[in-house]
Design a protein around this motif. Structure first.
Motif, PDB file in Angstrom:
ATOM      1  N   SER A  47       0.851  -1.197   0.000  1.00 59.95           N
ATOM      2  CA  SER A  47       0.000   0.000   0.000  1.00 59.95           C
ATOM      3  C   SER A  47       0.879   1.235   0.000  1.00 59.95           C
ATOM      4  N   THR A  49       1.264   5.547   0.546  1.00 55.68           N
ATOM      5  CA  THR A  49       0.785   6.829   1.061  1.00 55.68           C
ATOM      6  C   THR A  49       1.849   7.872   0.727  1.00 55.68           C
ATOM      7  N   GLY A  57      -2.585   6.044  -1.803  1.00 59.21           N
ATOM      8  CA  GLY A  57      -3.866   5.373  -1.614  1.00 59.21           C
ATOM      9  C   GLY A  57      -4.046   4.129  -2.463  1.00 59.21           C
ATOM     10  N   GLU A  58      -3.104   3.873  -3.355  1.00 61.63           N
ATOM     11  CA  GLU A  58      -3.202   2.709  -4.232  1.00 61.63           C
ATOM     12  C   GLU A  58      -2.560   1.474  -3.584  1.00 61.63           C
ATOM     13  N   LYS A  59      -2.916   0.310  -4.141  1.00 59.45           N
ATOM     14  CA  LYS A  59      -2.311  -0.956  -3.733  1.00 59.45           C
ATOM     15  C   LYS A  59      -1.730  -1.628  -4.963  1.00 59.45           C
ATOM     16  N   LYS A  81      -0.621  -2.311 -10.436  1.00 59.97           N
ATOM     17  CA  LYS A  81      -1.733  -1.843  -9.604  1.00 59.97           C
ATOM     18  C   LYS A  81      -2.780  -2.933  -9.385  1.00 59.97           C
TER      19      LYS A  81
END
Length: 199
Positions: A47, A49, A57-59, A81
């Motif tokens: 993850s 930030t 905010g992406e994984k 992603k």
């Protein structure tokens, strides 16, 4: 250049890819990534930030890692992603367990040919590893990729007929030594025979 300056600042250049979109470039703390990635499988989800636009905010999972061949340090990381509801192709480690009777009797050995499996699944179904029992295999028998039981929602990518594990029979031989030549009287060894003269 940019990459060298980033690494000098204790960061590692990285990119995140998503289907149908251009890759987004950013950087990650080198020490933090090394610590988080140590001992994890290739299906580990990370993850993000921070202030990187299009990344925070992406994984994602690791797509590939470039490593310095001499120093062994990470030079660049490509991420893929993770999108909820979209299938992912991942590679996870394969572990075999179970006691094979022939191996316990020292009549055979386990030859594992495949140590990773390529799988397709949704992010929520992604396994960290696959464990399969081989205790029912006999001598000369093999376990094929398509015979491995996978979790619900997970599909095998690639050949189903590839041999993953084979129980190989041990080929034994007895080793002996030849007796030494008997010494002649007087304690001296008997003279070696002379080759016959050619006629």
């Amino acid at each position: 250049n940019y990459a060298k300056a980033v690494r000098k600042a204790g960061q590692t250049p990285a990119s995140i890819y998503a289907a149908g979109k251009e890759a987004v470039s950013f950087s990650i703390p080198t020490d933090q990534f090394s610590l988080l990635a140590r001992g994890t499988s290739r299906s580990q989800i990370f993850s993000f930030t921070g202030s990187a636009a299009g990344v925070s905010g992406e994984k994602a999972i690791v797509k590939s890692v470039q490593v310095d061949a001499i120093k062994g340090t990470v030079q660049h990381v490509d991420f893929l992603k993770v999108i909820p509801g979209h299938q992912l192709t991942v590679v996870v480690p394969l572990h075999v367990v179970g006691d094979v009777p022939a191996v316990k009797q020292n009549a055979a050995i386990v030859q594992q040919r495949v140590y990773e499996l390529k799988l397709e699944c949704l992010p929520d179904c992604m396994p960290s590893e696959i464990v399969t029992d081989i205790s029912n295999l006999g001598v000369t028998e093999s376990l094929h990729a398509g015979e491995i039981e996978l979790p619900a929602g997970v599909k095998l990518k690639g050949s189903k007929t590839s041999a993953v594990v084979t129980i190989m029979a041990l080929s034994r031989a007895v080793v002996t030594t030849e007796a030494a030549a008997t010494p002649a009287k007087g304690g001296k060894a008997a003279p070696a025979a002379k080759p016959a003269a050619k006629k």
